[in-house]
Design a protein around this motif. Structure first.
Motif, PDB file in Angstrom:
ATOM      1  N   ALA A 262      28.415  42.393  39.620  1.00  0.00           N
ATOM      2  CA  ALA A 262      28.374  42.766  41.059  1.00  0.00           C
ATOM      3  C   ALA A 262      26.855  43.022  41.612  1.00  0.00           C
ATOM      4  CB  ALA A 262      29.377  43.873  41.136  1.00  0.00           C
ATOM      5  N   GLU A 266      30.240  41.612  48.347  1.00  0.00           N
ATOM      6  CA  GLU A 266      31.642  41.374  48.103  1.00  0.00           C
ATOM      7  C   GLU A 266      32.072  39.845  48.715  1.00  0.00           C
ATOM      8  OE1 GLU A 266      35.729  43.203  48.990  1.00  0.00           O
ATOM      9  OE2 GLU A 266      34.677  44.178  46.958  1.00  0.00           O
ATOM     10  N   ARG A 273      34.133  33.024  43.743  1.00  0.00           N
ATOM     11  CA  ARG A 273      35.610  33.140  43.369  1.00  0.00           C
ATOM     12  C   ARG A 273      36.276  31.739  43.734  1.00  0.00           C
ATOM     13  NH1 ARG A 273      39.321  33.434  39.397  1.00  0.00           N
ATOM     14  NH2 ARG A 273      38.291  31.453  39.687  1.00  0.00           N
ATOM     15  N   MET A 282      34.920  39.436  35.992  1.00  0.00           N
ATOM     16  CA  MET A 282      34.186  39.973  36.788  1.00  0.00           C
ATOM     17  C   MET A 282      33.789  41.531  36.282  1.00  0.00           C
ATOM     18  SD  MET A 282      33.051  39.747  39.977  1.00  0.00           S
ATOM     19  CE  MET A 282      31.854  40.933  40.381  1.00  0.00           C
ATOM     20  N   PRO A 284      32.737  44.670  37.670  1.00  0.00           N
ATOM     21  CA  PRO A 284      32.893  45.144  39.329  1.00  0.00           C
ATOM     22  C   PRO A 284      31.517  45.843  39.670  1.00  0.00           C
ATOM     23  CG  PRO A 284      34.821  45.499  37.844  1.00  0.00           C
ATOM     24  CD  PRO A 284      33.738  45.280  37.034  1.00  0.00           C
ATOM     25  N   TRP A 301      39.355  44.536  41.898  1.00  0.00           N
ATOM     26  CA  TRP A 301      38.832  42.955  41.188  1.00  0.00           C
ATOM     27  C   TRP A 301      40.011  41.850  41.029  1.00  0.00           C
ATOM     28  CZ3 TRP A 301      35.802  39.517  43.209  1.00  0.00           C
ATOM     29  CH2 TRP A 301      34.580  40.258  43.861  1.00  0.00           C
ATOM     30  N   ALA A 306      40.163  38.060  40.571  1.00  0.00           N
ATOM     31  CA  ALA A 306      39.324  37.861  39.017  1.00  0.00           C
ATOM     32  C   ALA A 306      40.636  37.901  38.097  1.00  0.00           C
ATOM     33  CB  ALA A 306      38.605  39.092  38.780  1.00  0.00           C
TER      34      ALA A 306
END
Length: 357
Positions: A262, A266, A273, A282, A284, A301, A306
């Protein structure tokens, strides 16, 4: 309903849950880059994870970044890893080796050689060496004819990983190391086919992934990425275009998974994704940032698409992290002073949760 504790099939691996132990440097290897009995205990203690990804493992001596890290480029190193993978499998786990070429994030005092990179641009900051932190040296820029040797080092290490009993490998394409340096717009100033446009800057990553997939199978190969990550002074221009092009090429290879950090907003991550058709791991929260991944971030997520969630620091002090997450038990804090000090203190001294009598 999908939860952290729903099973998942990753290639031929049947994972009992969607918890991934993220790769974390612990510098506990023996001289010569050998894995140790303590490392076997450490990873075996955490085998309840759906998948373990090891600390970064250098694919060559010149690829070593930090002292005290393990390798996968000699027969002795392969033999030293077999008790580790055996211990994890005996405890019911699955384990991938993360293959990490440090590139310019290294030092002659560590390897005996001048580091290499896409261009003669030093990393920002001090690198770890046997005598303590030192300023990052200016690397030697690779000639175009030399690049395939370093591409193939990932594939050769992957072959050795399978010989050592690993279930697969993850290429370290994140955090300012060699693949990340080629993706960069300020560490990579090349004017040949490996530099300039996004299509050229992704070429090294794509070639390394393709060579590794050819060597051991795409279903045993993943890659970790940190889009727009700030590590070691790396900067990336055209992030959506760069990573969109990269993921399209990696999808043609058919890699088992992409492991995202991350390190950007986002919206950009969600775009990645949508582009990526296979398993998404992921992480996060920002690696080494102020927060650790917990159940809230994981569930967020999973809800965004994810497939698997990686946990880093929480695994250090919680070898039973999966059970703690499942039952809502407290997550114990780790002693940061022991992260890189070597020895078993802060490595094997954390226990499973002790219920009151």
């Amino acid at each position: 309903m999908t939860t952290l504790f729903t099973g998942y099939r990753l290639g031929d691996l049947a994972m009992p849950n969607r918890v991934v132990m993220a790769p974390m440097t612990r510098v506990r290897a023996a001289e010569g880059g050998l894995a140790t009995p303590s490392m076997a205990r450490y990873y075996a203690q955490r085998a309840s994870a759906g998948l373990i990804v090891t600390e970064g493992v250098q694919p060559s001596l010149i690829g070593q970044s930090n002292p005290g890290t393990p390798g996968l480029h000699t027969d002795e190193q392969v033999a030293s890893w077999r008790p580790v993978t055996d211990a994890v499998h005996t405890n019911g786990g699955r384990i991938f080796a993360q293959i990490m070429h440090g590139g310019r994030v290294s030092h002659p005092d560590t390897t005996g050689m001048r580091p290499i990179g896409p261009s003669a641009v030093p990393a920002v900051g001090e690198v770890f060496t046997p005598i303590g932190p030192q300023p990052a040296p200016t690397p030697r820029a690779l000639d175009t004819a030399e690049v395939p040797e370093h591409v193939q080092s990932y594939a050769e290490a992957a072959r050795r990983a399978l010989d050592a009993g690993f279930d697969g490998v993850e290429l370290h394409g994140a955090n300012g190391y060699l693949i990340s340096q080629f993706l960069s717009s300020n560490a990579n100033l090349r004017t040949d086919r490996y530099g300039g446009s996004p299509a050229n800057r992704i070429r090294f990553a794509v070639e390394a992934a393709a060579a590794t997939a050819d060597a051991i199978g795409a279903d045993r190969t993943g890659i970790r990425l940190s889009p727009n990550g700030p590590f070691w002074g790396v900067e990336e221009s055209d992030v959506p275009d760069l990573y969109g092009a990269l993921l399209q090429e990696l999808s043609r290879i058919g890699l088992a998974y992409v492991h995202l950090e991350a390190t950007t907003d986002e919206e950009t991550l969600l775009g990645m994704r949508r582009t990526w058709p296979n398993a998404l791991v992921m992480n996060p929260v920002l690696p080494m940032g102020p927060k650790q991944t917990g159940r809230t971030e994981a569930d967020h997520w999973l809800g965004l698409g994810a497939d698997l969630i990686s946990f880093g620091r929480a695994f250090i002090a919680n070898p039973d992290l999966v059970e703690r997450l499942r039952t809502g038990l407290p997550i114990a804090p780790a002693d940061e002073s022991t992260y890189f000090q070597g020895g078993d203190n802060g490595y094997l001294t954390y226990a499973a949760y002790q219920h009151a009598a």
